[in-house]
Design an enzyme around this catalytic site. Structure first.
Site, short mmCIF file in Angstrom:
data_model
loop_
_atom_site.label_atom_id
_atom_site.label_comp_id
_atom_site.label_asym_id
_atom_site.label_seq_id
_atom_site.Cartn_x
_atom_site.Cartn_y
_atom_site.Cartn_z
N SER A 143 28.68 33.40 36.34
CA SER A 143 29.75 33.37 35.26
C SER A 143 30.88 32.51 35.71
CB SER A 143 29.97 34.40 34.42
OG SER A 143 31.04 34.18 33.69
N TYR A 156 32.58 43.33 35.60
CA TYR A 156 31.49 42.28 35.13
C TYR A 156 31.92 40.85 36.12
CZ TYR A 156 29.38 38.55 32.52
OH TYR A 156 28.75 37.36 32.12
#
Length: 265
Positions: A143, A156
């Site tokens: 990401s 995350y």
């Protein structure tokens, strides 16, 4: 129905929806047979039927929860023993909402198990099998928060930074083996991960959200061009190259004891 020469089998985790489902479609169109892995058996079966009809490829489904040790072990063993598998897409992952200080321990453990442990063990199994065969591709979905962690949830962001680092190191380890490695760093992509993580994404400006199809097409174009790191939402690739150059300029100075002097009064 169309049919093209088989490219081997692509193992796709998180294949029942979102990015994984789109990758399955695109890889089938490229001639890959598929091994689709996810927890939702019904969705997997429906996708498999459509892919067989549309592309004339072989599609196997495997219901598995990669946070469960037995399921993860079975998939590792399959990667090590099935010589037809020529591509691993490490896509399965989960998000998290809220501050680390207020987080639920079980939610954190699940995130680490899926985003870190499963990715690592499957990449390891694929690297061993593909090296032996002298060919293969490992794609890890990270990401953009790996590069800008302050913008999102701590756990995350850290898990995706791990995936980026893992991919870069693995690529160095596999140099000369014939195995290709790629990390894909999506920006905000329209998938179900938001609602599953309890995150309200309704306030995100539409121009910041990329459709899953656009993201995957850009990622595969990057793979075709031999990119180690692909950032589909980055307009100017030169910005990433400048970041890489700066990192390499700094590298020789990271282990010098003299640098500690700047912290002394």
């Amino acid at each position: 129905m169309s049919s093209v020469q088989s490219q081997g089998t692509a193992l796709v985790t998180g294949a029942s929806s979102g990015i994984g489902a789109v990758y399955a479609q695109r890889l089938a169109a490229r001639g890959f047979d598929l091994l689709l892995v996810a927890r939702d058996q019904q969705r997997l079966e429906s996708a498999a039927s459509q892919l067989r009809e549309a592309h004339g490829v072989q599609v196997e489904v495997l219901k598995a929860d990669l946070t469960q040790k037995d399921d993860l072990l079975k998939l590792q063993q399959r990667l090590r023993s099935d010589s037809s598998i020529s591509l691993l897409l490490n896509n399965a992952g989960v998000g998290a909402d809220g501050l680390l200080a207020n987080s639920d321990a079980e939610q954190l453990e699940r995130l680490i198990q899926l985003n870190v442990t499963a990715v690592t063990l499957l990449a390891s199994a694929a690297a061993a099998s593909f090296t032996k065969a002298g060919r293969g591709t490992i794609i890890n979905i990270a990401s953009v928060v790996a590069l800008f962690p302050e913008r999102f949830n701590a756990a995350y962001s850290a898990s995706k930074a791990y995936v980026l680092s893992l991919t870069q190191t693995l690529n160095a380890e596999l140099e000369g083996t014939g195995v290709k490695v790629q990390a894909v760093l999506p920006g905000i992509t329209r998938t179900e991960i938001w609602e599953r993580s309890g995150i309200d994404a309704s306030g995100i400006p539409a121009e910041m959200v990329m459709e899953a199809g656009e993201m995957v097409d850009a990622a595969l174009a990057g793979l075709d061009q031999g990119e180690l790191i692909t950032i589909p939402s980055l307009p100017d690739e030169n910005e990433w190259q400048a970041f890489v150059r700066a990192r390499h300029v700094m590298a020789p100075n990271l282990s010098r004891s003299a640098a500690a002097q700047r912290y002394k009064n």
